[in-house]
Write an enzyme that holds these catalytic residues in place. Structure first.
Site, PDB file in Angstrom:
ATOM      1  CD  GLN A  90      -3.510  -4.667   8.350  1.00  0.00           C
ATOM      2  OE1 GLN A  90      -2.511  -4.445   9.008  1.00  0.00           O
ATOM      3  NE2 GLN A  90      -3.514  -4.671   7.026  1.00  0.00           N
ATOM      4  CG  ASP A 131      -0.783   5.278   5.210  1.00  0.00           C
ATOM      5  OD1 ASP A 131      -1.345   4.299   4.682  1.00  0.00           O
ATOM      6  OD2 ASP A 131       0.318   5.201   5.784  1.00  0.00           O
ATOM      7  CD  GLU A 132      -2.023   2.202   8.664  1.00  0.00           C
ATOM      8  OE1 GLU A 132      -3.023   1.453   8.585  1.00  0.00           O
ATOM      9  OE2 GLU A 132      -0.882   1.789   8.941  1.00  0.00           O
ATOM     10  CE  LYS A 166      -0.213   0.601   4.799  1.00  0.00           C
ATOM     11  NZ  LYS A 166      -0.406   1.743   5.637  1.00  0.00           N
TER      12      LYS A 166
END
Length: 682
Positions: A265, A234-235, A56
DNA sequence: AACATCGCTATTTTT
DNA sequence: TAGCGATGTT
């Protein structure tokens, strides 16, 4: 650090696909079709569901390169991450792909750093002219002060608990006034008031204030939308409400929003992260493109099979199944043990044997659920002479001398900073003891003015000894002189040195009873100087900026420093984003993993994701262990193997999972259903 | 101000 | 069990 992140070191997917218009072929060559689809997705909202180990960061980096190659100016690009480490890595990769100059023009940082930047630039529009950051210790101090003022016995509510609940409330975008819990509502209001009086913003406030700016100041909103035309996150599964709203506001004009994440996650719900944001992305942003990255370049097939099986037990997710790009490999092993001592001894000896067979220590990680599990492992690893490092624990910034130095520097920027002033008032000792200090604080509170002002007029405050009064006003005078110099300083490192000399910080260090402790303190102070120099080199031009960056821990190299050949020991949470060839996932027991607290609060799916994160850290060897009895809170009780073991292996507990404990207690449960819960706490 | 003692509690933690 | 904070002792 010893652990390399993601795709940098692993085999690339083989097939090159046709290069996209505008981006040099070498950059996109080697992307698999999923990755290529993500990188070259049409301009607009894009959700990339990036399974563990699917590359990613590479996709995120190349997407930026793609945007730039398609004509976007680098300074129109904003990429936000959750940690400084992720931001640093992204910057490094961007420098390689875009070249250092273009990369330096992009804005890459944590949510908090970005918000701070925005507030320093536009905060005046909110009537927020100058503020300092309230770090974790200050937050705690504020909560403590509030509880004291509300005259709540701390036995009933721990300051840390109040602080955590306020933080959670803010991270859920709730308001203090709306809290049902009387103590929380009053405590929260008083806490905010305390910070306001001290002109401080805590970490959560940074997000909230930036959001207010975007929502309530259209001119600022337009300026930011024009400036940051392309937003990448991100995330994304870790975004909380305020972060989500900030992103939404920024992107609502141009719709160029590219988010990468993995709902499987999401492990930070307990601090306000909101998985529903990634689940609902396509509804939130009309016309969104969704791309799934399901090719895993990290782990062998058996490991991924366990991961897929486990996570399939969760409902309400974006379904994904990881496929390995590597070979079959060994199946994960489940190893029962009698208790936590033998569990640790087994792991240590297993590692030692593999080291003897040629493996390197840095290939191994031991992942635990809780910090208290570390002790037997430290003992066993030491006994087996295996070099290890415990990751986590207190940060460099928690050290006394570091906090002292930062407090002095804060006072140069804001002489009224109460938390900082009280911290160093008698450090080094200047005869300003607790009794006098209490009088000064009481005087300030009664008169409704900053404590700093009471310091100035200490001589006329009742109950303050002459020595203390002299010390208080003298300290203020010293700080004033230094502050004036700080305003014009160009050499920040020299300024820090000068400050420490002027306040005779050496005297504080000399008070340490042992030479070792003195040396450690000196090393700590020197490290602050190093970090300051580093930040100055990287563009910090004012003391305020230096402090901001220190408080946001932009240089925290707890994990980056001293790589070396060591087995790493850390919690599952700390392991996210990392990977190792060989992973031990220990303490796989009901009431520990999942923890009894998680069972009680119905958050087992989140722990399942945590277990999933743990499994997917392993490249080619995964060993899961549990202990038949475990000593907790001073008493030993029988345990049951974690339901996750059954789920991951798809098996009923085989007989060998039922070790006969020495005591004869704790017979394993047979049957294929997850074991009934039993409280192990006694 | 430094040190002893009692009583209570006990996931995960970044910025 | 152990670690923390509040309180009590020197």
């Amino acid at each position: 650090m010893a652990v390399r992140n993601s795709s940098s070191s692993r085999p690339r997917p083989r097939r090159a696909t046709a290069p996209a218009r505008g981006l040099e072929p070498p950059a996109l060559a080697g992307l698999n079709p999923e990755q290529l689809a993500a990188v070259t997705a049409p301009l607009g909202p894009v959700l990339v569901l990036a399974g563990a180990g699917s590359g990613k960061t590479r996709v995120l980096t190349l997407r930026i390169a793609h945007l730039v190659a398609s004509g976007a100016p680098p300074d129109s690009i904003l990429a936000v991450t959750f940690t400084n480490k992720a931001a640093t890595e992204m910057r490094e990769r961007l420098a390689r792909v875009l070249g250092p100059d273009a990369a330096a023009r992009t804005v890459v940082g944590t949510f908090h750093a970005f918000c701070l930047r925005v507030l320093r630039e536009h905060g005046a529009a909110l009537g927020l002219p100058a503020f300092t950051l309230c770090d974790a210790a200050d937050q705690l101090a504020a909560a403590r002060a509030v509880l004291r003022d509300l005259r709540v016995p701390e036995q009933h509510v721990a300051p840390a608990q109040l602080q955590a609940r306020i933080s959670l409330g803010k991270n859920r975008l709730q308001r203090a006034e709306d809290q049902d819990d009387d103590l929380l509502r009053r405590g929260w209001l008083a806490y905010d008031e305390h910070l306001r009086r001290n002109r401080q913003l805590d970490f959560d406030d940074l997000l909230l204030a930036a959001l207010r700016l975007l929502e309530e100041r259209p001119a600022v909103r337009r300026a930011l939308q024009a400036r940051y035309r392309h937003v990448l996150v991100d995330e994304y599964q870790d975004t909380n409400r305020p972060q989500y709203e900030i992103v939404r506001r920024l992107a609502e004009k141009h719709h160029s929003l590219f988010v990468v994440g993995d709902d499987d996650q999401a492990i930070y719900g307990w601090r306000g992260a909101d998985v529903t944001r990634i689940l609902g992305f396509a509804q939130d942003f009309k016309g969104a493109t969704t791309v799934r990255l399901q090719t895993n370049y990290r782990s062998t097939a058996g490991i991924l099979e366990a991961a897929n099986r486990l996570i399939a037990c969760n409902v309400g997710r974006h379904e994904k199944t990881l496929r390995t790009a590597l070979g079959d490999g060994d199946s994960p092993k489940v190893v029962p043990q009698a208790d936590e001592e033998t569990e640790a001894a087994f792991v240590a000896q297993d590692i030692a044997a593999r080291l003897a067979a040629g493996a390197r220590p840095a290939e191994f990680a031991v992942l635990l659920r809780t910090a208290v599990q570390t002790r037997p492992f430290e003992t066993a690893l030491r006994a087996a002479q295996v070099p290890y490092r415990l990751v986590g624990g207190p940060s460099f910034y928690d050290r006394k001398e570091v906090r002292d130095v930062l407090a002095y520097l804060r006072l140069l920027v804001d002489p009224d900073d109460e938390a900082a002033l009280l911290r160093i008032a008698n450090t080094p000792p200047r005869g300003l003891g607790k009794a006098s200090l209490d009088r000064l604080v009481a005087d300030a509170t009664a008169a409704g003015r900053p404590v700093a002002e009471s310091f100035d007029r200490a001589a006329s405050v009742e109950g303050v000894t002459p020595v203390a009064a002299e010390a208080a006003s003298g300290l203020r005078a010293t700080l004033r002189t230094l502050g004036a110099r700080a305003a014009a300083a160009t050499d920040l490192v020299a300024l820090v040195r000068e400050t420490l000399n002027a306040v005779d910080y050496r005297a504080e260090i000399e008070r340490c009873p042992t030479p070792e402790e003195r040396a450690a303190r000196i090393a700590g102070v020197n490290e602050v100087l190093n970090v300051a120099e580093n930040l100055q080199r990287r563009g910090a031009t004012s003391l305020r900026e230096l402090l901001d960056r220190l408080t946001l821990k932009e240089q925290d190299d707890r994990t980056a420093e001293a790589p070396g050949e060591r087995v790493l020991l850390m919690t599952l949470h700390a392991a996210k984003g990392l990977e190792w060839p060989r992973v031990y996932l220990v303490g796989c027991e009901e009431t520990l993993l999942p923890h009894q607290k998680s069972i009680d609060t119905d958050t087992v799916p989140e722990v399942r994701r945590l277990m999933y994160v743990g499994i997917t850290r392993a490249q080619r060897q995964l060993t899961m262990t549990f202990a038949a009895t475990r000593s907790r809170y001073g008493s030993r009780s029988p345990t049951l193997p974690s339901r996750f073991l059954y789920e991951a292996t798809g098996q009923a507990p085989p007989p060998q999972w039922r070790p006969a404990p020495a005591t004869g207690e704790g017979r394993g449960r047979r049957g294929k259903k997850p074991p009934a819960q039993r409280s192990a706490s006694g």
